[in-house]
Scaffold this active site. Sequence first.
Site, PDB file in Angstrom:
ATOM      1  N   ASP A 170      -3.776   1.674   2.160  1.00 31.50           N
ATOM      2  CA  ASP A 170      -3.977   0.636   1.159  1.00 31.50           C
ATOM      3  C   ASP A 170      -5.484   0.565   0.894  1.00 31.50           C
ATOM      4  O   ASP A 170      -6.281   1.133   1.652  1.00 31.50           O
ATOM      5  CB  ASP A 170      -3.447  -0.691   1.699  1.00 31.50           C
ATOM      6  CG  ASP A 170      -3.801  -1.867   0.821  1.00 31.50           C
ATOM      7  OD1 ASP A 170      -3.480  -1.835  -0.375  1.00 31.50           O
ATOM      8  OD2 ASP A 170      -4.440  -2.807   1.335  1.00 31.50           O
ATOM      9  N   ASP A 219      -7.564  -2.600  -0.998  1.00 32.08           N
ATOM     10  CA  ASP A 219      -8.167  -3.928  -0.872  1.00 32.08           C
ATOM     11  C   ASP A 219      -7.726  -4.604   0.421  1.00 32.08           C
ATOM     12  O   ASP A 219      -6.529  -4.758   0.680  1.00 32.08           O
ATOM     13  CB  ASP A 219      -7.779  -4.798  -2.066  1.00 32.08           C
ATOM     14  CG  ASP A 219      -8.376  -4.284  -3.361  1.00 32.08           C
ATOM     15  OD1 ASP A 219      -9.493  -4.682  -3.696  1.00 32.08           O
ATOM     16  OD2 ASP A 219      -7.713  -3.452  -4.024  1.00 32.08           O
ATOM     17  N   THR A 265      -2.613   1.863  -3.799  1.00 32.57           N
ATOM     18  CA  THR A 265      -3.107   0.511  -4.028  1.00 32.57           C
ATOM     19  C   THR A 265      -2.302  -0.238  -5.074  1.00 32.57           C
ATOM     20  O   THR A 265      -1.699   0.368  -5.963  1.00 32.57           O
ATOM     21  CB  THR A 265      -4.585   0.555  -4.469  1.00 32.57           C
ATOM     22  OG1 THR A 265      -5.028  -0.757  -4.817  1.00 32.57           O
ATOM     23  CG2 THR A 265      -4.784   1.466  -5.679  1.00 32.57           C
ATOM     24  N   SER A 266      -2.309  -1.555  -4.966  1.00 36.36           N
ATOM     25  CA  SER A 266      -1.658  -2.398  -5.962  1.00 36.36           C
ATOM     26  C   SER A 266      -2.538  -2.635  -7.182  1.00 36.36           C
ATOM     27  O   SER A 266      -2.121  -3.291  -8.130  1.00 36.36           O
ATOM     28  CB  SER A 266      -1.260  -3.745  -5.338  1.00 36.36           C
ATOM     29  OG  SER A 266      -0.247  -3.561  -4.377  1.00 36.36           O
ATOM     30  N   LYS A 273       4.303  -2.726  -4.408  1.00 34.69           N
ATOM     31  CA  LYS A 273       4.611  -3.321  -3.114  1.00 34.69           C
ATOM     32  C   LYS A 273       5.131  -4.756  -3.287  1.00 34.69           C
ATOM     33  O   LYS A 273       4.651  -5.464  -4.170  1.00 34.69           O
ATOM     34  CB  LYS A 273       3.348  -3.326  -2.253  1.00 34.69           C
ATOM     35  CG  LYS A 273       2.713  -1.944  -2.093  1.00 34.69           C
ATOM     36  CD  LYS A 273       1.329  -2.054  -1.461  1.00 34.69           C
ATOM     37  CE  LYS A 273       0.591  -0.732  -1.506  1.00 34.69           C
ATOM     38  NZ  LYS A 273      -0.778  -0.833  -0.954  1.00 34.69           N
TER      39      LYS A 273
END
Length: 234
Positions: free
Chosen positions: A30, A32, A121-122, A153
């Site tokens: 991931d 952040d 990542t989101s 996610k």
Amino acid sequence: MDTQPLPAPEGLPLGLDSLTGRTFDAVLFDMDGTLIDSGPVVVRSWFRWAEEEGVDPALLAGKHGIPSAQIVAELVPPERWASATQRIDDIEVADTDGIVVLPGAREALSALPAGRVAIATSCTRPLAVARIGATGLPAPAVVVTASDVERGKPDPAPYLLAAQRLGVDPARCLVVEDAPAGIAAGRAAGCATLAVASTHRVEELVAARADAVVVDLSGVLLEGDDDGVRLLPA
């Protein structure tokens, strides 16, 4: 998106023995909260967005690690989804002030061969590019963003796609995450999970069934070669 600082995590590392005896085909990070600390920027951006949209900021609690489009869809009427999502994306891309690399992150990325590491990542792709650029992290060739998947996610799609792009079996991958939503995504993809206690309390990460929990990536060593990746205590 809590503005209150977390208490210092205690009792860590936790569960590392379950991972240190294994060899993984790849590590899927991931971004952040795991590799970089963008917390102040995230809070600042979303509170500005909430004020503009007339949304109670309290409703943002517990949304860390979830793509912006999914958060927006929960908070504004359908006819405003597109414009509200574009607005938060614009605010976040324009604000990278104060983003820093978390302890051990640069070393962890640098330790792994190109074919054995990815970021999932989101963030949208423009936001991921902006934040990686702001930190100068050695970004891997495979970076999966919210722009690349239909569902982010806690859906496993980001980690499944990252494994696919690396050409590895997700069941032989280690996911490194800071948020319960990301741990759920990694587990659903069939990956082992290592949590860092940077944005959530240790008990939340344990409840999400992370295989192991450390304070940050300075607490472990990653070794990668032609045979795979191994995780060792620092």
